[in-house]
Every structure is written in structure tokens, then in C-alpha cells.
Design an enzyme around this catalytic site. Structure first.
Site, PDB file in Angstrom:
ATOM      1  N   GLU A   1      -2.320   8.886  -4.868  1.00 57.60           N
ATOM      2  CA  GLU A   1      -2.248   7.680  -5.605  1.00 57.60           C
ATOM      3  C   GLU A   1      -3.550   8.059  -5.481  1.00 57.60           C
ATOM      4  O   GLU A   1      -4.978   7.871  -4.428  1.00 57.60           O
ATOM      5  CB  GLU A   1      -2.290   6.365  -4.844  1.00 57.60           C
ATOM      6  CG  GLU A   1      -2.957   5.789  -5.828  1.00 57.60           C
ATOM      7  CD  GLU A   1      -3.347   3.941  -6.300  1.00 57.60           C
ATOM      8  OE1 GLU A   1      -3.277   3.376  -6.363  1.00 57.60           O
ATOM      9  OE2 GLU A   1      -1.512   3.470  -5.253  1.00 57.60           O
TER      10      GLU A   1
ATOM     11  N   HIS B   1      -0.559   0.961  -9.842  1.00 57.38           N
ATOM     12  CA  HIS B   1      -1.363   0.233  -9.561  1.00 57.38           C
ATOM     13  C   HIS B   1      -2.920  -0.900  -9.653  1.00 57.38           C
ATOM     14  O   HIS B   1      -3.412  -1.053 -10.187  1.00 57.38           O
ATOM     15  CB  HIS B   1      -2.392   0.962  -7.952  1.00 57.38           C
ATOM     16  CG  HIS B   1      -2.727   0.413  -6.699  1.00 57.38           C
ATOM     17  ND1 HIS B   1      -3.511   0.401  -5.825  1.00 57.38           N
ATOM     18  CD2 HIS B   1      -2.887  -0.623  -6.750  1.00 57.38           C
ATOM     19  CE1 HIS B   1      -3.828   0.398  -5.664  1.00 57.38           C
ATOM     20  NE2 HIS B   1      -3.803  -0.609  -5.943  1.00 57.38           N
TER      21      HIS B   1
ATOM     22  N   ARG C   1       0.602  -1.369  -0.040  1.00 52.20           N
ATOM     23  CA  ARG C   1       0.087   0.296  -0.250  1.00 52.20           C
ATOM     24  C   ARG C   1       1.018   1.503   0.146  1.00 52.20           C
ATOM     25  O   ARG C   1       1.765   0.965   0.280  1.00 52.20           O
ATOM     26  CB  ARG C   1      -0.606   0.137   1.208  1.00 52.20           C
ATOM     27  CG  ARG C   1      -2.223  -1.108   1.298  1.00 52.20           C
ATOM     28  CD  ARG C   1      -3.840  -0.585   0.069  1.00 52.20           C
ATOM     29  NE  ARG C   1      -4.072  -1.396  -0.240  1.00 52.20           N
ATOM     30  CZ  ARG C   1      -4.303  -2.244  -1.115  1.00 52.20           C
ATOM     31  NH1 ARG C   1      -3.566  -2.890  -2.281  1.00 52.20           N
ATOM     32  NH2 ARG C   1      -5.884  -2.522  -0.679  1.00 52.20           N
TER      33      ARG C   1
END
Length: 367
Positions: free
Chosen positions: A309, A328, A280
Site C-alpha cells: 500500500e 484506504h 490492515r
């Protein structure tokens, strides 16, 4: 691709797998854990009559799932607002974990989310109260993320990012060192996996197969597969990083892991080592990573997850030498989507039948 794969997966699962002892072949070998307690024995369980399902991937998943369940109304929705309007009288919710929906629920007992990350979900007040059972998609994307991780590792150790940039500039540039660390081959190198869960185990297994020495840490215990030389607890990660040629962040996001990859961690790494993050974004202090790269404290880094993000267009990280960024996408593959479909269908069948669920989340622990 999504349009054609998922419907068949869901229907196949519901029609063939009828025993709690069986798993769809696509879910075998991933280390999925079955709850020690049958659903029917959980406080608050009643034979479900209504389950709300989020339709995604452009599919009417609710209709496909409902076709295999007798006596259960399966209601398809696409938005939080639609789910909120439909949740009254429902015992199950699939695909959402949102307090706005929970506030409108009167019988909700089980929530199934599609993905592995549940840090936002477990913080919802209704979930933290401990009266709702939560299951997730842990380990389903492990193979895809592990392969993406190795791809990033090879890109750095072979200097592929440099060569690709030269290609875009139409320059024949054979003089690049294949690796700033002077290492062009990974056999014999040491890899540290921080977070030996489903993803970390998949990374470790593949790295071992490449001839790498593998170390790992995990938050709960020291046990691990035989091919991992040493498994330490989470607080050992900085010390083990001193030995590593490659460090992989595969840890879940918890209060303990938030910001753990910081200036002191990067200072502990070898100047010739690489850092890869597929966990993460918030577990890495972005400014500290950029500083470590600019000062030469580490040889390179690759991020599939970032903080913030999405990464803003004008963020400094885009132009840092030695940093590879993918948006991602490590979990994405047709096979991952198939496994999600298989798990959701299997867990719906198990919940309706009162059998033990797969991949139940420890809400207090956060994964």
C-alpha cells in the site's frame, strides 16, 4: 469541509466538558474506554507544563487547544524535525509517534495519536520500554468504516461493480446476474466479523439490522452484544468462515493476525462467499486472495486496505475479476474528523487535570 469543522469542535469541547464523568455527545455510544487509573497516579506523571501538538488538516490546532488550558505551553509543529526541536521539556506529544522525537525528549510521559492503528508506534523502542502512556483514536472511525463495509458488500451482492463497468463502456447490460453467488439480498445471510473491536462491532450492529445472522471472533474473550449469535476466539475464524456468506476482516495488525487471511483460510470459505477487508493490508496474503478469486474458491472480494500500500499501478490486483479496491478511505468522513477533535481535546484536558485518559493502548498487546 475540514477547514470549518475542526476548529469549532475543539473549542466547543474545551469550553463545555470539565468533568471526568462527562463525555462530549459526539463521543457517546462508541464504547470508548476510560483508563482504570487516573493520570496523576501513573508512575512518572507530573503536572504538565508543555505539550507538543502536530498541526494537521491545515489548522493551527495547537493554538485552539492551548486556549482552553491554563498554565500549559502548547507548541504547534508540522513535521518530525519541528517536533524533535520542540520536544525538550514537554510531557505530552500529540499527533506523532516517532523514535527520532523520543530520542530528543527528556520528560515525555504521554503520547496521543490521531488514528486507531498503532502497529508501527508500539514497535518503537521507547514505546516498547513501557514508560510512555499511549492513547489513540480507536473506535472514532467505526461508524464510517462500517458504512463503507456495507457499501462494499452491497456492491458485490447486487453486482454494482459489473453494472458500473458496463456504464463506463456505454453498454446496456441487464443480463448480469446480480451476484455470482446467486444471492441478491442479504437478509438471512450469515456474516462473520473477524475482530470484534470498535469497527467490528459497528459492522455487526448494522448487519444485524439488515436481518443478517452475525458471527464474530475476537482475540481476548468470547463476550459480545446480544445481536451476535456466537463470539469465538481468534483461532476459530477459519472454522466459522465455513458458515459465512460474507467475511469481514476488521482485526488489528499484530503478529497473530499478520497473513491470517491466506490460501487455507480462503479454501475454508464457501465458493459463494465474499471477503471484505477494512483492517490492515498485511493481514491478507494478496497473492493467495488473487489465486482464490481466479480459481473460483470465493465469489468476490473487496479491499479498502492492501499489501503493498499504495497498490502499484502495475499490480495484478487491479485487473482481477470480482475484486473491488478502494484506496484506504473507509475511515474518512466529516463526522470522523469531528470525533478526532473531540477526543484529542478531551484527553488533553484530562491529562493536564490528572484524570483517567480515554482509549489507552495496551502496548504489549498492540491495540
Amino acid at each position: 469541509m475540514r477547514t470549518h469543522i475542526l476548529p469549532a469542535v475543539f473549542l466547543f469541547t474545551l469550553s463545555l466538558f470539565t468533568s471526568a464523568a462527562e463525555l462530549p455527545s459526539g463521543l457517546q455510544g462508541l464504547g470508548l474506554r476510560e483508563s482504570a487509573q487516573a493520570s496523576r497516579d501513573l508512575p512518572g506523571w507530573e503536572k504538565p507544563t508543555r505539550i507538543v501538538v502536530r498541526n494537521i488538516f491545515g489548522q493551527d490546532l495547537a493554538a485552539q487547544l492551548g486556549a482552553g488550558l491554563s498554565g500549559v505551553e502548547v507548541v504547534g509543529v508540522s513535521t518530525v524535525a519541528e517536533a524533535r526541536a520542540a520536544i525538550a521539556g514537554a510531557q505530552g506529544l500529540v499527533g506523532f509517534c516517532d523514535q527520532e522525537i523520543f530520542d530528543a525528549a527528556d520528560q515525555l510521559h504521554w503520547v496521543q495519536v490521531y488514528w486507531a492503528g498503532v502497529e508501527d508506534c508500539v514497535s518503537e523502542p521507547a514505546m516498547a520500554a513501557g514508560k510512555i502512556v499511549l492513547s489513540n483514536g480507536q473506535r472514532l472511525s467505526g461508524p464510517a468504516i462500517a458504512e463503507h463495509t456495507l457499501g462494499l458488500m452491497f456492491a458485490m451482492t447486487r453486482g454494482l461493480n459489473n453494472y458500473y463497468q458496463a456504464q463506463l463502456e456505454q453498454r446496456w447490460q441487464p443480463s448480469y446476474s446480480v451476484s455470482p453467488a446467486g444471492r441478491g439480498e442479504v437478509a438471512g445471510a450469515t456474516l462473520l466479523v473477524v475482530g470484534l473491536g470498535g469497527i467490528g462491532t459497528q459492522v455487526a450492529e448494522r448487519a444485524h439490522g439488515l436481518g443478517m445472522r452475525v458471527l464474530a471472533t475476537r482475540g481476548s474473550r468470547r463476550s459480545g452484544p446480544d445481536y451476535i449469535e456466537y463470539v469465538g476466539l481468534a483461532d476459530e475464524a477459519p472454522e466459522l468462515a465455513r458458515q459465512a456468506d460474507v467475511v469481514v476482516n476488521a482485526a488489528p495488525l499484530t503478529p497473530a493476525t499478520e497473513g491470517m487471511f491466506n490460501a487455507s483460510f480462503f479454501a475454508a470459505m464457501k465458493p459463494s462467499a465474499y471477503f471484505i477487508s477494512v483492517g490492515r493490508g498485511q493481514s491478507t496474503v494478496t497473492a493467495d486472495l488473487i489465486a482464490a478469486l481466479r480459481k473460483g474458491e470465493i465469489a468476490g472480494a473487496a479491499l479498502d486496505v492492501t499489501d503493498p500500500e499504495p497498490l502499484p499501478d502495475d499490480h495484478e490486483a487491479w485487473s482481477v475479476p470480482g475484486l473491488i479496491i478502494t484506496p484506504h478511505v473507509a475511515a474518512q468522513s466529516p463526522e470522523s474528523l469531528q470525533r478526532i477533535g473531540l477526543l484529542v481535546a478531551e484527553n488533553m484536558r484530562r491529562y493536564v487535570s490528572g484524570e483517567p485518559l480515554l482509549s489507552v493502548v495496551n502496548v504489549e498487546r498492540g491495540y
